[in-house]
Design a protein around this motif. Structure first.
Motif, PDB file in Angstrom:
ATOM      1  N   LEU A   1      40.347  38.525  43.621  1.00 18.86           N
ATOM      2  CA  LEU A   1      40.604  37.134  43.984  1.00 18.86           C
ATOM      3  C   LEU A   1      41.683  36.563  43.074  1.00 18.86           C
ATOM      4  O   LEU A   1      41.516  36.516  41.857  1.00 18.86           O
ATOM      5  N   LEU A   2      42.796  36.173  43.683  1.00 11.25           N
ATOM      6  CA  LEU A   2      43.914  35.560  42.969  1.00 11.25           C
ATOM      7  C   LEU A   2      43.996  34.098  43.390  1.00 11.25           C
ATOM      8  O   LEU A   2      43.766  33.774  44.553  1.00 11.25           O
ATOM      9  N   LYS A   3      44.356  33.223  42.453  1.00 13.39           N
ATOM     10  CA  LYS A   3      44.508  31.806  42.770  1.00 13.39           C
ATOM     11  C   LYS A   3      45.912  31.367  42.422  1.00 13.39           C
ATOM     12  O   LYS A   3      46.368  31.576  41.303  1.00 13.39           O
ATOM     13  N   ALA A   4      46.584  30.792  43.383  1.00 15.28           N
ATOM     14  CA  ALA A   4      47.919  30.243  43.138  1.00 15.28           C
ATOM     15  C   ALA A   4      47.783  29.099  42.141  1.00 15.28           C
ATOM     16  O   ALA A   4      46.907  28.247  42.281  1.00 15.28           O
ATOM     17  N   LEU A   5      48.646  29.076  41.126  1.00 12.94           N
ATOM     18  CA  LEU A   5      48.527  28.046  40.104  1.00 12.94           C
ATOM     19  C   LEU A   5      48.937  26.669  40.591  1.00 12.94           C
ATOM     20  O   LEU A   5      48.382  25.679  40.155  1.00 12.94           O
ATOM     21  N   TYR A   6      49.912  26.598  41.483  1.00  5.72           N
ATOM     22  CA  TYR A   6      50.430  25.296  41.895  1.00  5.72           C
ATOM     23  C   TYR A   6      50.236  25.017  43.376  1.00  5.72           C
ATOM     24  O   TYR A   6      50.849  24.114  43.923  1.00  5.72           O
ATOM     25  N   LEU A   7      49.376  25.821  44.006  1.00  2.78           N
ATOM     26  CA  LEU A   7      49.015  25.602  45.405  1.00  2.78           C
ATOM     27  C   LEU A   7      47.495  25.648  45.484  1.00  2.78           C
ATOM     28  O   LEU A   7      46.873  26.425  44.765  1.00  2.78           O
ATOM     29  N   PRO A   8      46.890  24.872  46.356  1.00  2.00           N
ATOM     30  CA  PRO A   8      45.431  24.919  46.467  1.00  2.00           C
ATOM     31  C   PRO A   8      44.979  26.080  47.359  1.00  2.00           C
ATOM     32  O   PRO A   8      44.361  25.880  48.404  1.00  2.00           O
ATOM     33  N   ARG A   9      45.325  27.326  46.948  1.00  7.72           N
ATOM     34  CA  ARG A   9      45.003  28.490  47.785  1.00  7.72           C
ATOM     35  C   ARG A   9      44.562  29.664  46.925  1.00  7.72           C
ATOM     36  O   ARG A   9      45.078  29.886  45.837  1.00  7.72           O
ATOM     37  N   TYR A  10      43.598  30.426  47.479  1.00  6.73           N
ATOM     38  CA  TYR A  10      43.171  31.692  46.907  1.00  6.73           C
ATOM     39  C   TYR A  10      43.683  32.814  47.801  1.00  6.73           C
ATOM     40  O   TYR A  10      43.747  32.650  49.026  1.00  6.73           O
ATOM     41  N   LEU A  11      44.017  33.950  47.205  1.00 14.30           N
ATOM     42  CA  LEU A  11      44.418  35.119  47.979  1.00 14.30           C
ATOM     43  C   LEU A  11      43.401  36.223  47.718  1.00 14.30           C
ATOM     44  O   LEU A  11      43.358  36.779  46.618  1.00 14.30           O
ATOM     45  N   PRO A  12      42.537  36.518  48.710  1.00 14.86           N
ATOM     46  CA  PRO A  12      41.567  37.609  48.540  1.00 14.86           C
ATOM     47  C   PRO A  12      42.187  38.933  48.994  1.00 14.86           C
ATOM     48  O   PRO A  12      42.822  39.001  50.051  1.00 14.86           O
ATOM     49  N   ILE A  13      42.001  39.978  48.179  1.00 13.75           N
ATOM     50  CA  ILE A  13      42.518  41.303  48.510  1.00 13.75           C
ATOM     51  C   ILE A  13      41.376  42.297  48.341  1.00 13.75           C
ATOM     52  O   ILE A  13      40.842  42.447  47.238  1.00 13.75           O
ATOM     53  N   TRP A  14      41.001  42.985  49.410  1.00 12.17           N
ATOM     54  CA  TRP A  14      39.941  43.975  49.336  1.00 12.17           C
ATOM     55  C   TRP A  14      40.482  45.196  48.602  1.00 12.17           C
ATOM     56  O   TRP A  14      41.584  45.673  48.900  1.00 12.17           O
ATOM     57  N   ILE A  15      39.701  45.697  47.628  1.00 15.23           N
ATOM     58  CA  ILE A  15      40.146  46.816  46.783  1.00 15.23           C
ATOM     59  C   ILE A  15      39.029  47.849  46.667  1.00 15.23           C
ATOM     60  O   ILE A  15      37.901  47.616  47.091  1.00 15.23           O
ATOM     61  N   GLY A  16      39.359  48.972  46.032  1.00 12.98           N
ATOM     62  CA  GLY A  16      38.379  50.031  45.807  1.00 12.98           C
ATOM     63  C   GLY A  16      37.545  49.779  44.560  1.00 12.98           C
ATOM     64  O   GLY A  16      37.899  48.974  43.694  1.00 12.98           O
ATOM     65  N   THR A  17      36.453  50.500  44.473  1.00  9.57           N
ATOM     66  CA  THR A  17      35.532  50.345  43.360  1.00  9.57           C
ATOM     67  C   THR A  17      36.162  50.741  42.028  1.00  9.57           C
ATOM     68  O   THR A  17      35.983  50.054  41.020  1.00  9.57           O
ATOM     69  N   ALA A  18      36.904  51.852  42.001  1.00  7.18           N
ATOM     70  CA  ALA A  18      37.530  52.300  40.750  1.00  7.18           C
ATOM     71  C   ALA A  18      38.522  51.255  40.233  1.00  7.18           C
ATOM     72  O   ALA A  18      38.566  50.957  39.032  1.00  7.18           O
ATOM     73  N   GLU A  19      39.301  50.674  41.140  1.00  6.49           N
ATOM     74  CA  GLU A  19      40.272  49.659  40.744  1.00  6.49           C
ATOM     75  C   GLU A  19      39.554  48.389  40.282  1.00  6.49           C
ATOM     76  O   GLU A  19      39.985  47.730  39.340  1.00  6.49           O
ATOM     77  N   ALA A  20      38.453  48.050  40.945  1.00  6.12           N
ATOM     78  CA  ALA A  20      37.663  46.887  40.531  1.00  6.12           C
ATOM     79  C   ALA A  20      37.146  47.081  39.108  1.00  6.12           C
ATOM     80  O   ALA A  20      37.181  46.149  38.289  1.00  6.12           O
ATOM     81  N   ASN A  21      36.685  48.290  38.796  1.00  8.68           N
ATOM     82  CA  ASN A  21      36.219  48.580  37.438  1.00  8.68           C
ATOM     83  C   ASN A  21      37.350  48.465  36.429  1.00  8.68           C
ATOM     84  O   ASN A  21      37.166  47.913  35.335  1.00  8.68           O
ATOM     85  N   ALA A  22      38.528  48.984  36.773  1.00 10.71           N
ATOM     86  CA  ALA A  22      39.676  48.902  35.866  1.00 10.71           C
ATOM     87  C   ALA A  22      40.073  47.457  35.599  1.00 10.71           C
ATOM     88  O   ALA A  22      40.376  47.078  34.461  1.00 10.71           O
ATOM     89  N   ILE A  23      40.045  46.624  36.631  1.00 14.41           N
ATOM     90  CA  ILE A  23      40.377  45.207  36.467  1.00 14.41           C
ATOM     91  C   ILE A  23      39.331  44.523  35.591  1.00 14.41           C
ATOM     92  O   ILE A  23      39.657  43.736  34.707  1.00 14.41           O
ATOM     93  N   GLY A  24      38.059  44.833  35.827  1.00 15.63           N
ATOM     94  CA  GLY A  24      36.985  44.254  35.019  1.00 15.63           C
ATOM     95  C   GLY A  24      37.118  44.622  33.552  1.00 15.63           C
ATOM     96  O   GLY A  24      36.958  43.768  32.667  1.00 15.63           O
ATOM     97  N   ILE A  25      37.420  45.873  33.266  1.00 15.92           N
ATOM     98  CA  ILE A  25      37.619  46.321  31.881  1.00 15.92           C
ATOM     99  C   ILE A  25      38.787  45.580  31.252  1.00 15.92           C
ATOM    100  O   ILE A  25      38.704  45.084  30.131  1.00 15.92           O
ATOM    101  N   ALA A  26      39.890  45.474  32.003  1.00 20.76           N
ATOM    102  CA  ALA A  26      41.088  44.800  31.476  1.00 20.76           C
ATOM    103  C   ALA A  26      40.825  43.310  31.265  1.00 20.76           C
ATOM    104  O   ALA A  26      41.260  42.742  30.257  1.00 20.76           O
TER     105      ALA A  26
END
Length: 158
Positions: free
Chosen positions: A23-48
């Motif tokens: 889930l990404l949120k635009a800083l200067y727009l009232p919008r979220y960008l959801p991107i479906w990802i894999g479990t391994a990548e989700a773990n890497a993002i969580g660790i980071a």
């Protein structure tokens, strides 16, 4: 193309499929960008996101080490577009190179390298979801709830 800065809100799990969503949120727009990802990548993002350093380099750490050994650094990542149902991203390096990447890998690298994440403004307008304006205290409380909730919290008493 016009790019806007986005904040990496984090990874959430879509139920009932248990599919991770970046889930990404635009800083200067009232919008979220959801991107479906894999479990391994989700773990890497969580660790980071937690700022954890594994005892041995994981793939994303290794990629940044390789860039550094060639005298370059990651300067920014950009979510550039979408083809069919697949989001696209680019890595931009200090030596002027552009490398195609999956958004999930690009975001994990950006978090580790502590560099900006940008997204195409039109992509956010067309594929994002509206973000309601919330006060900062409410957002902080909700994030705290998400960080500490577990499935056991929803089990009924026997």
């Amino acid at each position: 193309m016009a790019y806007v800065s986005v904040e990496v809100v984090g990874v959430r799990i879509e139920l009932p499929a248990n599919q991770p969503i970046l889930l990404l949120k635009a800083l200067y727009l009232p919008r979220y960008l959801p991107i479906w990802i894999g479990t391994a990548e989700a773990n890497a993002i969580g660790i980071a996101q937690r700022g954890l350093t594994p005892p041995r380099p994981l793939s994303h750490h290794l990629m940044l080490d390789i860039l550094e050994s060639y005298g370059a650094e990651l300067t920014e990542v950009v979510i550039t577009g979408k083809e069919n149902h697949t989001f696209l991203a680019e890595l931009h390096t200090s030596d002027g190179k552009t490398i195609s990447a999956r958004p999930s890998d690009a975001v994990a690298l950006a978090l580790i390298a502590e560099c900006p994440v940008l997204a195409d403004e039109q992509l956010i307008q067309e594929n994002g979801i509206e973000a309601p304006e919330a006060d900062e205290e409410e957002v902080a409380q909700f994030r705290d709830f998400l960080d500490h909730v577990s499935p056991e919290d929803f089990e009924g008493e026997s």
